[in-house]
Design a protein around this motif. Structure first.
Motif, PDB file in Angstrom:
ATOM      1  N   VAL A  43       0.844  -1.199   0.000  1.00 42.11           N
ATOM      2  CA  VAL A  43       0.000   0.000   0.000  1.00 42.11           C
ATOM      3  C   VAL A  43       0.881   1.252   0.000  1.00 42.11           C
ATOM      4  O   VAL A  43       0.658   2.182  -0.782  1.00 42.11           O
ATOM      5  CB  VAL A  43      -0.955   0.003   1.221  1.00 42.11           C
ATOM      6  CG1 VAL A  43      -1.614   1.356   1.398  1.00 42.11           C
ATOM      7  CG2 VAL A  43      -2.005  -1.084   1.067  1.00 42.11           C
ATOM      8  N   VAL A  44       1.889   1.279   0.866  1.00 38.59           N
ATOM      9  CA  VAL A  44       2.788   2.442   0.940  1.00 38.59           C
ATOM     10  C   VAL A  44       3.495   2.647  -0.400  1.00 38.59           C
ATOM     11  O   VAL A  44       3.677   3.779  -0.849  1.00 38.59           O
ATOM     12  CB  VAL A  44       3.802   2.283   2.092  1.00 38.59           C
ATOM     13  CG1 VAL A  44       4.886   3.344   2.030  1.00 38.59           C
ATOM     14  CG2 VAL A  44       3.088   2.333   3.432  1.00 38.59           C
ATOM     15  N   SER A  45       3.858   1.566  -1.054  1.00 39.54           N
ATOM     16  CA  SER A  45       4.542   1.684  -2.353  1.00 39.54           C
ATOM     17  C   SER A  45       3.620   2.216  -3.440  1.00 39.54           C
ATOM     18  O   SER A  45       4.081   2.867  -4.377  1.00 39.54           O
ATOM     19  CB  SER A  45       5.075   0.321  -2.787  1.00 39.54           C
ATOM     20  OG  SER A  45       6.065  -0.114  -1.911  1.00 39.54           O
ATOM     21  N   GLY A  46       2.324   1.958  -3.312  1.00 37.03           N
ATOM     22  CA  GLY A  46       1.415   2.292  -4.398  1.00 37.03           C
ATOM     23  C   GLY A  46       0.582   3.543  -4.225  1.00 37.03           C
ATOM     24  O   GLY A  46      -0.054   3.990  -5.175  1.00 37.03           O
ATOM     25  N   ILE A  47       0.575   4.149  -3.038  1.00 35.75           N
ATOM     26  CA  ILE A  47      -0.282   5.313  -2.842  1.00 35.75           C
ATOM     27  C   ILE A  47       0.304   6.554  -3.504  1.00 35.75           C
ATOM     28  O   ILE A  47       1.509   6.683  -3.676  1.00 35.75           O
ATOM     29  CB  ILE A  47      -0.540   5.596  -1.342  1.00 35.75           C
ATOM     30  CG1 ILE A  47       0.767   5.865  -0.594  1.00 35.75           C
ATOM     31  CG2 ILE A  47      -1.316   4.487  -0.702  1.00 35.75           C
ATOM     32  CD1 ILE A  47       0.572   6.314   0.836  1.00 35.75           C
ATOM     33  N   ARG A  48      -0.598   7.451  -3.880  1.00 35.24           N
ATOM     34  CA  ARG A  48      -0.166   8.726  -4.470  1.00 35.24           C
ATOM     35  C   ARG A  48       0.049   9.711  -3.330  1.00 35.24           C
ATOM     36  O   ARG A  48      -0.804   9.863  -2.459  1.00 35.24           O
ATOM     37  CB  ARG A  48      -1.239   9.249  -5.426  1.00 35.24           C
ATOM     38  CG  ARG A  48      -0.750  10.431  -6.232  1.00 35.24           C
ATOM     39  CD  ARG A  48      -1.797  10.939  -7.184  1.00 35.24           C
ATOM     40  NE  ARG A  48      -2.737  11.740  -6.394  1.00 35.24           N
ATOM     41  CZ  ARG A  48      -4.041  11.747  -6.573  1.00 35.24           C
ATOM     42  NH1 ARG A  48      -4.607  11.011  -7.482  1.00 35.24           N
ATOM     43  NH2 ARG A  48      -4.821  12.499  -5.822  1.00 35.24           N
ATOM     44  N   ILE A  49       1.168  10.381  -3.339  1.00 33.59           N
ATOM     45  CA  ILE A  49       1.498  11.342  -2.289  1.00 33.59           C
ATOM     46  C   ILE A  49       1.474  12.731  -2.911  1.00 33.59           C
ATOM     47  O   ILE A  49       2.305  13.048  -3.764  1.00 33.59           O
ATOM     48  CB  ILE A  49       2.891  11.049  -1.683  1.00 33.59           C
ATOM     49  CG1 ILE A  49       2.928   9.629  -1.113  1.00 33.59           C
ATOM     50  CG2 ILE A  49       3.241  12.072  -0.626  1.00 33.59           C
ATOM     51  CD1 ILE A  49       4.299   9.157  -0.697  1.00 33.59           C
ATOM     52  N   ASP A  50       0.509  13.535  -2.503  1.00 38.38           N
ATOM     53  CA  ASP A  50       0.399  14.900  -3.020  1.00 38.38           C
ATOM     54  C   ASP A  50       0.943  15.891  -2.005  1.00 38.38           C
ATOM     55  O   ASP A  50       0.936  15.646  -0.808  1.00 38.38           O
ATOM     56  CB  ASP A  50      -1.072  15.255  -3.296  1.00 38.38           C
ATOM     57  CG  ASP A  50      -1.595  14.611  -4.561  1.00 38.38           C
ATOM     58  OD1 ASP A  50      -0.768  14.214  -5.401  1.00 38.38           O
ATOM     59  OD2 ASP A  50      -2.826  14.501  -4.703  1.00 38.38           O
TER      60      ASP A  50
END
Length: 81
Positions: A43-50
């Motif tokens: 999940v951490v690898s795939g989430i978008r961080i804005d």
């Protein structure tokens, strides 16, 4: 900032305790923890961080935090006789 850091640490401890409690109810706690850790890392690898200037750095810190949480847990003690 100190108060925020203290609250974050308290949340990490609470989450670690909850995960450990759920793991103890599983037939194979170590397998559960390993699979759960892998899911969280995915999940951490795939989430978008804005909103962050350096998203790679944020992601690395998040992965490190996940690893720290799971390193706090140890295999269950053998049953006492």
């Amino acid at each position: 900032m100190e108060e925020l850091n203290g609250r974050m640490i308290a949340c990490q401890i609470l989450i670690t305790g909850l995960i450990a409690r759920v793991a103890n109810d599983q037939p194979d706690p170590l397998r559960f923890l390993s699979e759960f850790r892998d899911e969280i890392r995915a999940v951490v690898s795939g989430i978008r961080i804005d909103g962050a200037l350096d998203t790679d750095r944020v992601r690395v810190i998040a992965q490190h935090t996940v690893d720290e949480l799971f390193s706090l847990m140890k295999p269950p003690s053998p049953p006492s006789e």
